[in-house]
Design an enzyme around this catalytic site. Sequence first.
Site, mmCIF file in Angstrom:
data_model
loop_
_atom_site.group_PDB
_atom_site.id
_atom_site.type_symbol
_atom_site.label_atom_id
_atom_site.label_comp_id
_atom_site.label_asym_id
_atom_site.label_seq_id
_atom_site.Cartn_x
_atom_site.Cartn_y
_atom_site.Cartn_z
ATOM 1 N N GLN A 1 53.712 47.337 38.039
ATOM 2 C CA GLN A 1 54.739 48.262 38.552
ATOM 3 C C GLN A 1 54.576 49.641 37.885
ATOM 4 O OE1 GLN A 1 56.237 44.942 37.420
ATOM 5 N NE2 GLN A 1 55.387 44.313 39.357
ATOM 6 N N ASP B 1 51.738 50.982 42.685
ATOM 7 C CA ASP B 1 50.677 51.137 43.695
ATOM 8 C C ASP B 1 49.912 52.446 43.539
ATOM 9 O OD1 ASP B 1 51.709 48.745 44.909
ATOM 10 O OD2 ASP B 1 53.250 49.990 45.824
ATOM 11 N N GLU B 2 49.728 52.888 42.316
ATOM 12 C CA GLU B 2 49.034 54.170 42.077
ATOM 13 C C GLU B 2 47.527 54.019 42.102
ATOM 14 O OE1 GLU B 2 51.236 52.910 39.872
ATOM 15 O OE2 GLU B 2 52.937 54.272 39.730
ATOM 16 N N GLY C 1 50.226 43.280 42.387
ATOM 17 C CA GLY C 1 49.073 42.828 43.151
ATOM 18 C C GLY C 1 48.025 43.895 43.221
ATOM 19 N N HIS C 2 46.789 43.518 42.995
ATOM 20 C CA HIS C 2 45.749 44.469 43.317
ATOM 21 C C HIS C 2 44.458 43.788 43.736
ATOM 22 C CE1 HIS C 2 45.957 44.641 38.801
ATOM 23 N NE2 HIS C 2 44.883 43.955 39.047
ATOM 24 N N LYS D 1 46.092 51.418 40.227
ATOM 25 C CA LYS D 1 45.784 50.927 38.878
ATOM 26 C C LYS D 1 44.577 50.007 38.889
ATOM 27 C CE LYS D 1 50.055 49.339 37.827
ATOM 28 N NZ LYS D 1 50.947 50.025 38.757
ATOM 29 N N THR E 1 60.453 42.112 46.133
ATOM 30 C CA THR E 1 59.310 41.406 46.714
ATOM 31 C C THR E 1 59.694 39.970 47.095
ATOM 32 O OG1 THR E 1 58.571 40.723 44.522
ATOM 33 C CG2 THR E 1 57.637 42.768 45.392
HETATM 34 P P1 IMP Z 1 61.108 42.926 42.365
HETATM 35 O O1 IMP Z 1 60.207 43.305 41.232
HETATM 36 O O2 IMP Z 1 60.486 41.926 43.314
HETATM 37 O O3 IMP Z 1 62.473 42.484 41.890
HETATM 38 O O4 IMP Z 1 61.371 44.239 43.253
HETATM 39 C C1 IMP Z 1 62.134 45.336 42.765
HETATM 40 C C2 IMP Z 1 61.558 46.648 43.259
HETATM 41 O O5 IMP Z 1 60.289 46.870 42.658
HETATM 42 C C3 IMP Z 1 61.321 46.728 44.759
HETATM 43 O O6 IMP Z 1 61.553 48.052 45.186
HETATM 44 C C4 IMP Z 1 59.855 46.390 44.903
HETATM 45 O O7 IMP Z 1 59.311 46.946 46.079
HETATM 46 C C5 IMP Z 1 59.304 47.078 43.675
HETATM 47 N N1 IMP Z 1 58.045 46.480 43.196
HETATM 48 C C6 IMP Z 1 57.889 45.326 42.511
HETATM 49 N N2 IMP Z 1 56.582 45.111 42.226
HETATM 50 C C7 IMP Z 1 55.916 46.164 42.722
HETATM 51 C C8 IMP Z 1 54.538 46.540 42.713
HETATM 52 O O8 IMP Z 1 53.656 45.866 42.163
HETATM 53 N N3 IMP Z 1 54.243 47.719 43.336
HETATM 54 C C9 IMP Z 1 55.190 48.515 43.894
HETATM 55 N N4 IMP Z 1 56.483 48.202 43.919
HETATM 56 C C10 IMP Z 1 56.845 47.044 43.339
#
Ligand code: IMP
Length: 429
Positions: A223, A13-14, A40-41, A16, A129
């Site tokens: 990410q 979430d920087e 997501g953006h 991007k 998520t």
């Molecule tokens: P997962 O990718 O759904 O397994 O989540 C693992 C970790 O990565 C959690 O802390 C999520 O909040 C974080 N995460 C996954 N995708 C994003 C993203 O696009 N932005 C920020 N954090 C993310």
Amino acid sequence: MTNVTIIGAQWGDEGKGKVVDWLASRADIVVRFQGGHNAGHTLVVGNQTYKLSLLPSGLVRGKLGIIGNGVVVDPSALLAEIERVSAQGLPVTPETLRIADNAPLILPLHAALDGAREAARGDRKIGTTGRGIGPAYEDKVARRAIRMCDLAEPNTLSAKLDELLLHHNTLLAGLGAPTFEKTALLENLLQLAPKLLPFMEPVWERLSAAKQAGKRILFEGAQAVMLDVDHGTYPFVTSSNTVSGTAAAGSGVGPGAVGRVLGIAKAYCTRVGSGPFPTELHDETGQLLGERGHEFGTVTGRKRRCGWFDAAMVRQAVKVGGIDGLALTKLDVLDGFAQLKICVGYEINGETHKHLPAGMAAQSAAKPVYEVLEGWSQSTRGARSWAELPAAAIKYVKRVEELVEAPVTLLSTSPERDDTILVQDPFAS
Ligand code: IMP
């Protein structure tokens, strides 16, 4: 001209989206190489707002989008996104989107397992998520994943579903969650197959031809480095490698094609989900950063945790992520603070550390060692040149560069695309 790879240098979430969008308009092809619809953006083009999760951003700029083999693809989520974007007047067709034939699929049972496991973890949950990302990558590594190409082979699909269900239903039942039935899953996949197969191809072949033709490729990371499954704050990470080297393995090109690596970092720090965050602020300053920066997750709407810029962490991201230059975003959120803090290392059980150690207990015990910098009262919002920035803001950026050991090649001062100070064009080097 070179290719460019964009990765996050913090916990995601920087900002991007804005940088990717700007660079996408100058690329010929935009490639997603890891992650899934957990990313997501939001892209604003003219009077349309596009919310993208799985589709490569270049599509909204009319560029060819490629979903590489390193991405985990949820067929239903992908088709829903294609439909949504098409309804906004941007048709996504096999001419504009290609998907790797060897990309693994996310099925409903992955999200179910993700949710059941998080519930079972209770207080120790990762805060995923909930999209099934982790379980889908586990199946890939365990060699039982259903891949795009299996949609063209009903017999293979049926046999693989048997193996998959044996594994997943055992786990789900053990966790007290509802199990899945093969017929419904198979029917659903066979129904989706004709819609998805026209997009499928060996994308490595196309990327190889593009390289030979001298096309510009933008690799769009999702990410960020501190969520990397190896280099991040494990186990509070996502399940893929988010570092720049993954652009090669995750799309089927050699490491030389990765090109120049641009890391994106906010001028402060945020995180969603659980896990260590040494500079997190639980006071009104943290609250203020969140309000000013509109810090709510794009995918899940969750409130982001906020804190000061962690230079020790970003320096580590620069090293392990192979970052050549940094895009610093949301500098304007720091406007008006009398003093700003930057973390330059950690104190852990009485010892000082230059970077975050790998151990879980050490990471959660890490206390930031701060350097205090003078703030600025003027607004930096919308600045498009260094001359428009107050001296203290320039000093802040310069100090960031020194501490993270990478140049700031791009500075973003508002969500508007043109409110950017460009120091160096990444494609031009
Ligand atoms: P997962 O990718 O759904 O397994 O989540 C693992 C970790 O990565 C959690 O802390 C999520 O909040 C974080 N995460 C996954 N995708 C994003 C993203 O696009 N932005 C920020 N954090 C993310």
